[in-house]
Motif scaffolding. Sequence first.
Motif: not given
Length: 883
Positions: A176-178, A182-184, A159
């Motif tokens: 595929e988000l954290c 919610d970061t890619p 991340c």
Amino acid sequence: MSDAGYDHATVERRWQEAWDEADAYRTSDDVEEPTYVLGMYPYPSGKLHMGHVRNYTITDAYARYRRMTGDEVLHPMGWDAFGLPAENAAKERDTNPRDWTFDCIDTMRDQMDAMGFGYDWDREIATCTPEYYQWNQWLFSRFREEGLVERRDAEVNWCPHCETVLADEQVEGEAELCWRCDTPVEQRELEQWFLQITEYADELLEAIDDLEGWPNSVRQMQRNWIGRQYGTELEFDIDGHGSVEAFTTRVDTIHGATFFALAPDHPISEAVAEEDEDVRRFIDHEADPDGDEPNGVATGLTATNPVTGDEIPVYVADFVLSDVGTGALMAVPGHDDRDHAFAQKKDLEIVPVIAPEPDEGDEPEAPDVSEEAFTDDGVLINSGDYSGLDSETARERLTEDIDTAEEATQYQLRDWGISRQRYWGTPIPIVHCHDGCGAVSVPEEELPVELPEFINTTGNPLDAAEEWQETTCPECGGDATRETDTMDTFVDSSWYFLRYVSPDLEDAPFDRERTNDWMPVDQYVGGIEHAVMHLLYSRFFTKVLADHEELEHREPFTNLLAQGMVQLEGEKMSKSKGNVVSPQRIVEEYGADTARLFMMQAAQPERDFDWSEEGVRSTNAYLTRLKEMVEEYVAEEPDGDDDAVASYVAAEIDATIALASEEYDDLTFNRALREAQDLTRTLRQYADYTAPHAETYERGLSAVVRLLAPVTPHLAEELWDELGNDDLVVDAPWPTADIDADHVTKRRRLVENTREDIRDIVDVAGIEDPQAIDVVVAPDWKYDALEIAIESDAPNLIGELMQESHIREQGDAAADYGQDLQAEREALSMTLGPDEEYDALEAAAWLIEREFEAPVTVVRAADADESALKNAEPGRPAIEIED
């Protein structure tokens, strides 16, 4: 008493002080085998949210209930105190994670006390203390000694916002988000530390079948995560909704697909529910993925079999899970046990398309799938051009031949990468020797490796702690550098439940003898979001400790409850949506007991429910009325007769105790609380109808208070005290009643059906002022006929009834009743006998008289005229009303 309700603040403060003074919740180390009740410990964010309140009210209520039944109860609390959020908060505020974390812990502990949660605070742990995390390090070293730790280059989930590695389970969704921000997520190649959970994959998978106290959905999620399933993904066209992808491991059975099933929360299911009330009702109220039998509802849609072109009906089914596979499946009842059970329930076609391997030279013979599915591989039959192929060959051929089909692999278990590039976590106890020794474990006597002072910097602060990094090699004494990765916080939670048993032990992570006596946890409660990570890792740790540290139990949790969410207007509460209801405001305005009771009565613990301010006010009004009833009883000291009305009330007290106790055992608190509230209503009606019999009325109030005590502990203590008891209600014995629950249910159904029938007659006939009401019990022969109809499997029921002379003698009446029984045969159930029905109706007559202000006469069949008897049936007496 004010218009706003009773003085909850004074009541709650008084009894919280009394519990502290009595040390009411402490569990002695001398207990031989306590009942271990545990809620998943929280991350100390600084404020409790409604999800916390619900989770911990469930465990608190159950712990209190078990304590009142006589159990010694272990009910501890601690803090999942490491983690990136605290590190980020410290960076933003230019402070350090430790101070921030302990400030949050102090706040949340105070909030928990305000809610009245009965924890043994002597056993409190915080995973960020060296006293705790030294044992994370010790366990890491032990795992390494046993060959269960590996360091290797690996492509990892990274991340860029959190600047750390994520486990596969922490990467969410197709995007595929954290899971945190919610970061890619990106892929990077890094050298990482792994715990080799794959070494236990077989046992972790096979032991799931023994977890009978776990929700089926959680067990299935773990099976799917552990097991590598090879199969086929293919598309079915659903009329009006386009193509839907389904996964199957048995594409060889596709010619036998006779229906298509969607998860209740599948987009098509939701779309159909917008127009179809039956589907909406099933999704919202009936779907139960943890039920004993599969259930579902027809959508009216059809799906096209991509091989046969057949149109098959589409169902919304609760055995299909959206987070397992694609949330859609082709159902082949001839060759799948679950599909077979569903098909039998819904009267759907069951077609055999796989036969057992025949002897050489013989033709394959179709298996009998009328009673059970044939689930083995075999030879295809009834499958067009594919008939005669073996299952494995057919799977390969069909996957090649179907245009939309492709090979697919479902979930697989990978080794657990625990390296995290951040400060606020357990330092991995490894030094890297500069002179060739490689990675060396820190000796046990040098543990814990404590965190240095926090440095507010980008990236991993431990990389900037140069003085802390510099050390010597334990093997050669040469220069070395400390490992700067810290452990995934799921390591902390994989064994914390063991530390509660002996939280102050200085020479081991847990006292082995006591842990073997007290483990496993009897009842564990937490969110479904932990079904894979936390629960799987905890099971892994427990098995390793059983193999290498003399732990006698291989599973950590006997029973698991995954509680539902608290929502507002159908949406999960969250700060970003601005729909958060503050528990603190509710406690200040209405009291902790009101919040606890509303939350526990709103729905079964496993289900989501909507927060309602109106519901909170109604709950508070109920508690206020109950307090008034107790105060009025104490002040007035009633001296009514021990008559038929008192006898009915006494029976209802026993019934309530019996049924509510069963519901508490099953953790269906909403039903238990409904019983207590119904008894409160009956007692109030009794006091309004006549001067109550003091002993009966007080027993009823005492029962209500104790039945509510696990959920509304403060007010229960207050009312218990007002009723003249010297002990605390938390230590009071649970009320008991020697009564058959089935008998109670039948009696109540009889009385309520009778009252409802009277209401219907009064309403339809427009009777404004009934003068008299006769309730006529059915003749004995009808009860005998009902019993025969229930027990018989003869196709000609009337013929079987007429074999009984005393029924045959009734002539046309018997034939007419037999036809009614034949028509309703599948829905029939036993009722009370005629004498029991008479006694039950006679005892409840006062309720009917009170409601309709008319005298009620209960008439036996022998004393009734023929016209009345014609309409009287078991469980539904005839009603005659004089206008």
